[in-house]
Design a protein around this motif. Structure first.
Motif, PDB file in Angstrom:
ATOM      1  N   GLY A   1     -69.094 -11.934  91.814  1.00 54.33           N
ATOM      2  CA  GLY A   1     -68.325 -12.460  90.507  1.00 54.33           C
ATOM      3  C   GLY A   1     -68.889 -11.775  89.175  1.00 54.33           C
ATOM      4  O   GLY A   1     -68.754 -12.221  88.460  1.00 54.33           O
ATOM      5  N   PHE A   2     -69.632 -10.603  89.362  1.00 53.71           N
ATOM      6  CA  PHE A   2     -70.293  -9.904  88.438  1.00 53.71           C
ATOM      7  C   PHE A   2     -69.111  -9.047  87.640  1.00 53.71           C
ATOM      8  O   PHE A   2     -68.356  -8.612  88.280  1.00 53.71           O
ATOM      9  N   ASN A   3     -69.292  -9.204  86.293  1.00 58.35           N
ATOM     10  CA  ASN A   3     -68.187  -8.485  85.359  1.00 58.35           C
ATOM     11  C   ASN A   3     -69.132  -7.412  84.622  1.00 58.35           C
ATOM     12  O   ASN A   3     -69.722  -7.712  83.895  1.00 58.35           O
ATOM     13  N   PRO A   4     -69.243  -6.161  85.027  1.00 57.06           N
ATOM     14  CA  PRO A   4     -69.717  -5.103  84.272  1.00 57.06           C
ATOM     15  C   PRO A   4     -69.578  -4.811  83.016  1.00 57.06           C
ATOM     16  O   PRO A   4     -68.062  -4.895  82.836  1.00 57.06           O
ATOM     17  N   MET A   5     -70.264  -4.527  82.000  1.00 56.64           N
ATOM     18  CA  MET A   5     -69.844  -4.174  80.521  1.00 56.64           C
ATOM     19  C   MET A   5     -69.278  -2.667  80.701  1.00 56.64           C
ATOM     20  O   MET A   5     -69.813  -1.834  81.744  1.00 56.64           O
TER      21      MET A   5
ATOM     22  N   THR B   1     -62.467  15.418  84.459  1.00 56.62           N
ATOM     23  CA  THR B   1     -61.216  14.667  84.814  1.00 56.62           C
ATOM     24  C   THR B   1     -60.327  14.901  83.548  1.00 56.62           C
ATOM     25  O   THR B   1     -60.910  15.171  82.368  1.00 56.62           O
ATOM     26  N   ASP B   2     -58.923  15.116  83.763  1.00 56.11           N
ATOM     27  CA  ASP B   2     -58.132  15.294  82.733  1.00 56.11           C
ATOM     28  C   ASP B   2     -57.353  13.900  82.482  1.00 56.11           C
ATOM     29  O   ASP B   2     -56.249  13.826  81.886  1.00 56.11           O
ATOM     30  N   GLY B   3     -57.651  12.948  83.201  1.00 59.87           N
ATOM     31  CA  GLY B   3     -57.327  11.579  83.282  1.00 59.87           C
ATOM     32  C   GLY B   3     -57.265  10.907  82.169  1.00 59.87           C
ATOM     33  O   GLY B   3     -58.291  11.278  81.357  1.00 59.87           O
ATOM     34  N   LYS B   4     -56.800   9.724  81.859  1.00 62.71           N
ATOM     35  CA  LYS B   4     -56.553   9.226  80.512  1.00 62.71           C
ATOM     36  C   LYS B   4     -57.517   7.973  80.369  1.00 62.71           C
ATOM     37  O   LYS B   4     -58.444   7.711  79.263  1.00 62.71           O
ATOM     38  N   PHE B   5     -58.066   7.296  81.483  1.00 61.24           N
ATOM     39  CA  PHE B   5     -59.052   6.145  81.546  1.00 61.24           C
ATOM     40  C   PHE B   5     -59.864   6.396  82.427  1.00 61.24           C
ATOM     41  O   PHE B   5     -60.118   7.052  83.560  1.00 61.24           O
ATOM     42  N   LEU B   6     -60.830   5.410  82.378  1.00 61.46           N
ATOM     43  CA  LEU B   6     -62.155   5.214  83.308  1.00 61.46           C
ATOM     44  C   LEU B   6     -62.409   3.831  83.203  1.00 61.46           C
ATOM     45  O   LEU B   6     -62.636   2.928  82.269  1.00 61.46           O
ATOM     46  N   LYS B   7     -62.838   3.328  84.371  1.00 57.64           N
ATOM     47  CA  LYS B   7     -63.489   1.898  84.633  1.00 57.64           C
ATOM     48  C   LYS B   7     -64.554   2.043  85.637  1.00 57.64           C
ATOM     49  O   LYS B   7     -64.726   2.806  86.352  1.00 57.64           O
ATOM     50  N   ILE B   8     -65.361   0.963  85.888  1.00 59.72           N
ATOM     51  CA  ILE B   8     -66.574   0.762  86.650  1.00 59.72           C
ATOM     52  C   ILE B   8     -66.606  -0.505  87.413  1.00 59.72           C
ATOM     53  O   ILE B   8     -65.923  -1.269  86.905  1.00 59.72           O
ATOM     54  N   LYS B   9     -67.123  -0.605  88.398  1.00 63.01           N
ATOM     55  CA  LYS B   9     -67.221  -1.820  89.461  1.00 63.01           C
ATOM     56  C   LYS B   9     -68.420  -1.565  90.085  1.00 63.01           C
ATOM     57  O   LYS B   9     -68.846  -0.469  90.453  1.00 63.01           O
ATOM     58  N   ILE B  10     -68.816  -2.751  90.722  1.00 60.79           N
ATOM     59  CA  ILE B  10     -70.095  -2.467  91.667  1.00 60.79           C
ATOM     60  C   ILE B  10     -69.570  -2.936  92.993  1.00 60.79           C
ATOM     61  O   ILE B  10     -68.629  -3.847  93.245  1.00 60.79           O
ATOM     62  N   LEU B  11     -70.377  -2.057  94.059  1.00 61.54           N
ATOM     63  CA  LEU B  11     -70.048  -2.483  95.751  1.00 61.54           C
ATOM     64  C   LEU B  11     -71.515  -2.952  96.287  1.00 61.54           C
ATOM     65  O   LEU B  11     -72.264  -2.332  95.760  1.00 61.54           O
ATOM     66  N   ASP B  12     -71.368  -4.061  96.944  1.00 62.57           N
ATOM     67  CA  ASP B  12     -72.535  -4.324  97.576  1.00 62.57           C
ATOM     68  C   ASP B  12     -72.314  -3.748  99.045  1.00 62.57           C
ATOM     69  O   ASP B  12     -71.350  -3.298  99.593  1.00 62.57           O
TER      70      ASP B  12
ATOM     71  N   VAL C   1     -69.450   2.263  91.167  1.00 71.30           N
ATOM     72  CA  VAL C   1     -68.232   3.008  91.437  1.00 71.30           C
ATOM     73  C   VAL C   1     -67.390   3.270  90.172  1.00 71.30           C
ATOM     74  O   VAL C   1     -67.241   2.296  89.374  1.00 71.30           O
ATOM     75  N   VAL C   2     -67.286   4.518  89.783  1.00 70.60           N
ATOM     76  CA  VAL C   2     -66.624   4.930  88.468  1.00 70.60           C
ATOM     77  C   VAL C   2     -65.344   5.503  89.028  1.00 70.60           C
ATOM     78  O   VAL C   2     -65.320   6.390  89.774  1.00 70.60           O
ATOM     79  N   GLU C   3     -64.586   4.804  88.646  1.00 69.77           N
ATOM     80  CA  GLU C   3     -63.099   5.209  88.763  1.00 69.77           C
ATOM     81  C   GLU C   3     -62.527   5.842  87.542  1.00 69.77           C
ATOM     82  O   GLU C   3     -62.483   5.356  86.518  1.00 69.77           O
ATOM     83  N   PHE C   4     -61.682   6.939  87.565  1.00 74.80           N
ATOM     84  CA  PHE C   4     -61.143   7.601  86.417  1.00 74.80           C
ATOM     85  C   PHE C   4     -59.830   8.579  86.712  1.00 74.80           C
ATOM     86  O   PHE C   4     -59.635   8.684  88.002  1.00 74.80           O
ATOM     87  N   GLY C   5     -59.144   8.610  86.064  1.00 74.51           N
ATOM     88  CA  GLY C   5     -57.498   8.870  86.134  1.00 74.51           C
ATOM     89  C   GLY C   5     -56.672   8.288  85.445  1.00 74.51           C
ATOM     90  O   GLY C   5     -56.677   7.811  84.100  1.00 74.51           O
TER      91      GLY C   5
ATOM     92  N   GLU D   1     -63.823  -5.573  87.491  1.00 77.68           N
ATOM     93  CA  GLU D   1     -63.773  -4.323  86.969  1.00 77.68           C
ATOM     94  C   GLU D   1     -64.225  -4.391  85.481  1.00 77.68           C
ATOM     95  O   GLU D   1     -64.004  -5.587  84.955  1.00 77.68           O
ATOM     96  N   SER D   2     -64.742  -3.260  85.029  1.00 76.36           N
ATOM     97  CA  SER D   2     -65.053  -3.337  83.414  1.00 76.36           C
ATOM     98  C   SER D   2     -63.761  -2.881  82.707  1.00 76.36           C
ATOM     99  O   SER D   2     -62.523  -2.668  83.278  1.00 76.36           O
ATOM    100  N   PRO D   3     -63.927  -3.274  81.632  1.00 79.03           N
ATOM    101  CA  PRO D   3     -62.515  -2.904  80.774  1.00 79.03           C
ATOM    102  C   PRO D   3     -62.235  -1.639  80.755  1.00 79.03           C
ATOM    103  O   PRO D   3     -63.291  -0.688  80.844  1.00 79.03           O
ATOM    104  N   LEU D   4     -61.134  -1.161  80.664  1.00 82.73           N
ATOM    105  CA  LEU D   4     -60.518   0.285  80.639  1.00 82.73           C
ATOM    106  C   LEU D   4     -61.256   1.028  79.454  1.00 82.73           C
ATOM    107  O   LEU D   4     -61.322   0.540  78.217  1.00 82.73           O
ATOM    108  N   SER D   5     -61.929   2.207  79.772  1.00 83.27           N
ATOM    109  CA  SER D   5     -62.149   3.121  78.531  1.00 83.27           C
ATOM    110  C   SER D   5     -61.188   4.118  78.433  1.00 83.27           C
ATOM    111  O   SER D   5     -60.968   4.925  79.434  1.00 83.27           O
ATOM    112  N   ASN D   6     -60.653   4.358  77.034  1.00 82.13           N
ATOM    113  CA  ASN D   6     -59.597   5.419  77.044  1.00 82.13           C
ATOM    114  C   ASN D   6     -60.352   6.745  76.760  1.00 82.13           C
ATOM    115  O   ASN D   6     -60.989   7.206  75.576  1.00 82.13           O
ATOM    116  N   LEU D   7     -60.356   7.578  77.646  1.00 77.40           N
ATOM    117  CA  LEU D   7     -60.831   8.895  77.490  1.00 77.40           C
ATOM    118  C   LEU D   7     -60.378   9.940  76.463  1.00 77.40           C
ATOM    119  O   LEU D   7     -61.109  10.571  75.791  1.00 77.40           O
ATOM    120  N   HIS D   8     -59.115   9.947  76.337  1.00 76.83           N
ATOM    121  CA  HIS D   8     -58.475  10.514  75.478  1.00 76.83           C
ATOM    122  C   HIS D   8     -58.719  10.421  74.061  1.00 76.83           C
ATOM    123  O   HIS D   8     -58.972  11.078  73.148  1.00 76.83           O
TER     124      HIS D   8
END
Length: 142
Positions: free
Chosen positions: A2-6, A68-79, A37-41, A87-94
């Motif tokens: 149930g962890f919600n990363p910043m 990346t030339d993607g627009k967004f980035l988010k993170i989450k934790i995997l055990d 886990v860092v997801e981007f795109g 998932e963390s809130p989306l970050s807008n890379l552009h």
């Protein structure tokens, strides 16, 4: 899990390269059981990069560069049981890239403006004093 990363700290380096920094919680620092886990795109088309908590720096911060030339980035934790956190809130890379460019552009403008103001040595002390006051006002405006 149930962890919600910043949101991570993201810095635009050049072209499509970004530095991602995320501080691991104290209770999990250097854990072998957790992975960032860092997801981007784009939404629906994500690429990912994984970094174990045990690979964080001595200060407990996980740092990685992504390209990346993607627009967004988010993170989450995997055990170890393959349970994902929220998932963390989306970050807008552009947006981050454009804001950094604007900041750098303003710095260059101020540097050019400063180079136009030359301090001239004059015998008249009033001229020196006026120049000094002008420079003080200029630096306070920055």
């Amino acid at each position: 899990m149930g962890f919600n990363p910043m949101k991570p700290n993201i810095t635009w380096l050049h072209q499509n390269t970004f530095r991602v920094e995320w501080t691991t919680p104290k209770k999990w620092q250097f854990s072998d059981d957790l992975v960032l886990v860092v997801e981007f795109g784009q939404v629906g088309d994500w690429n990912e990069s994984r970094v174990e908590f045990s690979d964080s720096d001595d200060d407990g911060v996980i740092r990685l560069n992504i390209d990346t030339d993607g627009k967004f980035l988010k993170i989450k934790i995997l055990d170890v049981d393959y349970n994902f956190s929220k998932e963390s809130p989306l970050s807008n890379l552009h947006y981050i890239k454009e804001m950094t460019k604007q900041r750098e552009s303003r710095k260059m403008t101020h540097q050019k403006h400063f180079l136009k103001h030359k301090v001239v040595e004059r015998k008249n002390s009033k001229s020196k004093e006026r120049i000094r006051h002008h420079l003080i006002k200029y630096f306070k405006s920055l």
